[in-house]
Design a protein around this motif. Structure first.
Motif, mmCIF file in Angstrom:
data_model
loop_
_atom_site.group_PDB
_atom_site.id
_atom_site.type_symbol
_atom_site.label_atom_id
_atom_site.label_comp_id
_atom_site.label_asym_id
_atom_site.label_seq_id
_atom_site.Cartn_x
_atom_site.Cartn_y
_atom_site.Cartn_z
ATOM 1 N N VAL A 152 13.599 30.836 39.142
ATOM 2 C CA VAL A 152 13.917 29.948 40.265
ATOM 3 C C VAL A 152 15.389 30.026 40.662
ATOM 4 N N LEU A 153 16.282 30.164 39.682
ATOM 5 C CA LEU A 153 17.713 30.106 39.969
ATOM 6 C C LEU A 153 18.432 31.440 39.781
ATOM 7 N N LEU A 154 18.292 32.028 38.595
ATOM 8 C CA LEU A 154 19.143 33.170 38.261
ATOM 9 C C LEU A 154 18.838 34.402 39.103
ATOM 10 N N ILE A 155 17.556 34.739 39.260
ATOM 11 C CA ILE A 155 17.220 35.945 40.033
ATOM 12 C C ILE A 155 17.689 35.833 41.485
ATOM 13 N N PRO A 156 17.470 34.684 42.182
ATOM 14 C CA PRO A 156 18.038 34.572 43.533
ATOM 15 C C PRO A 156 19.557 34.718 43.554
ATOM 16 N N PHE A 157 20.256 34.153 42.547
ATOM 17 C CA PHE A 157 21.711 34.292 42.496
ATOM 18 C C PHE A 157 22.120 35.744 42.259
ATOM 19 N N VAL A 158 21.344 36.468 41.445
ATOM 20 C CA VAL A 158 21.634 37.891 41.233
ATOM 21 C C VAL A 158 21.542 38.651 42.554
ATOM 22 N N ILE A 159 20.511 38.346 43.338
ATOM 23 C CA ILE A 159 20.343 39.016 44.633
ATOM 24 C C ILE A 159 21.494 38.670 45.572
ATOM 25 N N ILE A 160 21.871 37.382 45.604
ATOM 26 C CA ILE A 160 22.975 36.958 46.470
ATOM 27 C C ILE A 160 24.276 37.644 46.058
ATOM 28 N N CYS A 161 24.545 37.675 44.754
ATOM 29 C CA CYS A 161 25.761 38.334 44.270
ATOM 30 C C CYS A 161 25.751 39.817 44.610
ATOM 31 N N GLY A 162 24.590 40.446 44.494
ATOM 32 C CA GLY A 162 24.494 41.860 44.839
ATOM 33 C C GLY A 162 24.778 42.111 46.310
ATOM 34 N N LEU A 163 24.247 41.239 47.173
ATOM 35 C CA LEU A 163 24.496 41.395 48.611
ATOM 36 C C LEU A 163 25.967 41.162 48.950
ATOM 37 N N LEU A 164 26.576 40.157 48.320
ATOM 38 C CA LEU A 164 27.999 39.898 48.564
ATOM 39 C C LEU A 164 28.862 41.056 48.067
ATOM 40 N N ALA A 165 28.497 41.595 46.889
ATOM 41 C CA ALA A 165 29.248 42.741 46.371
ATOM 42 C C ALA A 165 29.105 43.942 47.296
ATOM 43 N N LEU A 166 27.897 44.172 47.813
ATOM 44 C CA LEU A 166 27.673 45.294 48.732
ATOM 45 C C LEU A 166 28.440 45.097 50.032
ATOM 46 N N HIS A 167 28.416 43.872 50.541
ATOM 47 C CA HIS A 167 29.142 43.571 51.785
ATOM 48 C C HIS A 167 30.635 43.841 51.623
ATOM 49 N N ASN A 168 31.212 43.346 50.530
ATOM 50 C CA ASN A 168 32.645 43.541 50.328
ATOM 51 C C ASN A 168 32.983 44.989 50.003
ATOM 52 N N PHE A 169 32.054 45.695 49.355
ATOM 53 C CA PHE A 169 32.287 47.112 49.086
ATOM 54 C C PHE A 169 32.362 47.897 50.393
ATOM 55 N N ILE A 170 31.448 47.596 51.315
ATOM 56 C CA ILE A 170 31.458 48.289 52.611
ATOM 57 C C ILE A 170 32.732 47.968 53.376
ATOM 58 N N ARG A 171 33.136 46.690 53.360
ATOM 59 C CA ARG A 171 34.378 46.316 54.048
ATOM 60 C C ARG A 171 35.587 46.973 53.395
ATOM 61 N N TRP A 172 35.528 47.098 52.051
ATOM 62 C CA TRP A 172 36.647 47.708 51.323
ATOM 63 C C TRP A 172 36.767 49.197 51.624
ATOM 64 N N ARG A 173 35.622 49.895 51.622
ATOM 65 C CA ARG A 173 35.660 51.343 51.775
ATOM 66 C C ARG A 173 35.721 51.796 53.229
ATOM 67 N N TYR A 174 35.088 51.032 54.121
ATOM 68 C CA TYR A 174 34.955 51.516 55.491
ATOM 69 C C TYR A 174 35.506 50.560 56.543
ATOM 70 N N GLY A 175 35.854 49.348 56.134
ATOM 71 C CA GLY A 175 36.316 48.372 57.107
ATOM 72 C C GLY A 175 37.826 48.289 57.157
ATOM 73 N N GLU A 176 38.287 47.236 57.838
ATOM 74 C CA GLU A 176 39.715 47.009 57.945
ATOM 75 C C GLU A 176 40.253 46.487 56.616
ATOM 76 N N PRO A 177 41.405 46.955 56.174
ATOM 77 C CA PRO A 177 41.986 46.448 54.928
ATOM 78 C C PRO A 177 42.384 44.988 55.073
ATOM 79 N N SER A 178 42.262 44.253 53.989
ATOM 80 C CA SER A 178 42.659 42.846 53.996
ATOM 81 C C SER A 178 43.754 42.643 52.974
ATOM 82 N N ALA A 179 44.606 41.686 53.231
ATOM 83 C CA ALA A 179 45.729 41.422 52.335
ATOM 84 C C ALA A 179 45.274 40.651 51.112
#
Length: 218
Positions: free
Chosen positions: A190-217
């Motif tokens: 009920v809790l942990l697996i949904p959080f794992v998915i959310i964390c994975g999506l957030l990590a993927l989003h930030n990875f794409i922004r880090w590698r291909y997006g605008e740099p952030s300070a």
């Protein structure tokens, strides 16, 4: 915080939660594995010896399990006992006469307990394709044992039904291990697996922004 830092942060959190989910699952399998669950012939009278591995104190009821997968429920109920819809009414059939003699031994052959028992209370779960009948209660400390069983009054009719001998729990949640196993599986699903998915999506989003997006300070 930079996208690179967020990638490692959310990735680390997700990985930690995933490890916790796996740990809960492994503990659930360990704590709910039956000490004994083996086929047995109730139409023969020879003594059989079966290995028993007890992990918790919960599974202390020796029971006969009747399968309803191969034969109609009506046929199995005639042997195992229980309610049958017959002539537009429920008819309660008693279990067929069956007496088991058993001895519980240590691996070295030391006698722990012995006795006899017949088909008793039904422990079948709702919706199960099996019918479980208690025979005797054998409290055991965690460890390895050998169980010797003999059918004192073999009945040829039992040869038609797939039957097993098992140690089951008369109830649920009687030990802390089973409590952790059941609640852990619920929390993980009920809790942990949904959080794992959310964390994975957030990590993927930030990875794409880090590698291909605008740099952030930082």
């Amino acid at each position: 915080m930079s996208h690179k830092s967020k990638t490692f942060l959310w990735g680390g959190v997700g990985l930690s939660l995933l490890v916790l989910v796996i740990a809960f699952r492994l503990f659930f399998v360990w704590a709910t594995t039956l000490p004994l669950d083996a086929p047995v012939r109730l139409d023969q009278g020879e003594t059989v010896e079966l290995p028993v591995e007890t992990r918790t104190l919960e599974f202390d009821t020796l029971a006969v399990v009747f399968s309803t997968a191969e034969l109609p429920l009506f046929t199995v109920r005639k042997l195992s006992g229980g309610p049958i819809w017959e002539n537009e009414q429920w008819v309660e059939y008693p279990p067929a006469p069956l007496t088991l003699a058993w001895k519980l031994l240590t691996p070295s052959g030391e006698l722990v307990s012995e006795g006899q028992g017949s088909l008793g209370a039904e422990l079948t779960s709702y919706g199960s394709d099996q019918i479980t009948r208690a025979v005797a209660r054998l409290p055991m400390q965690p460890g390895d044992y050998r169980l010797q069983v003999q059918v004192l009054n073999p009945d040829a009719r039992f040869g038609e039904v797939d039957t097993r001998l098992a140690f089951v729990a008369a109830g649920k949640g009687q030990t802390w291990q089973s409590g952790v196993a059941w609640w852990g599986s619920i929390i993980a699903g009920v809790l942990l697996i949904p959080f794992v998915i959310i964390c994975g999506l957030l990590a993927l989003h930030n990875f794409i922004r880090w590698r291909y997006g605008e740099p952030s300070a930082d």
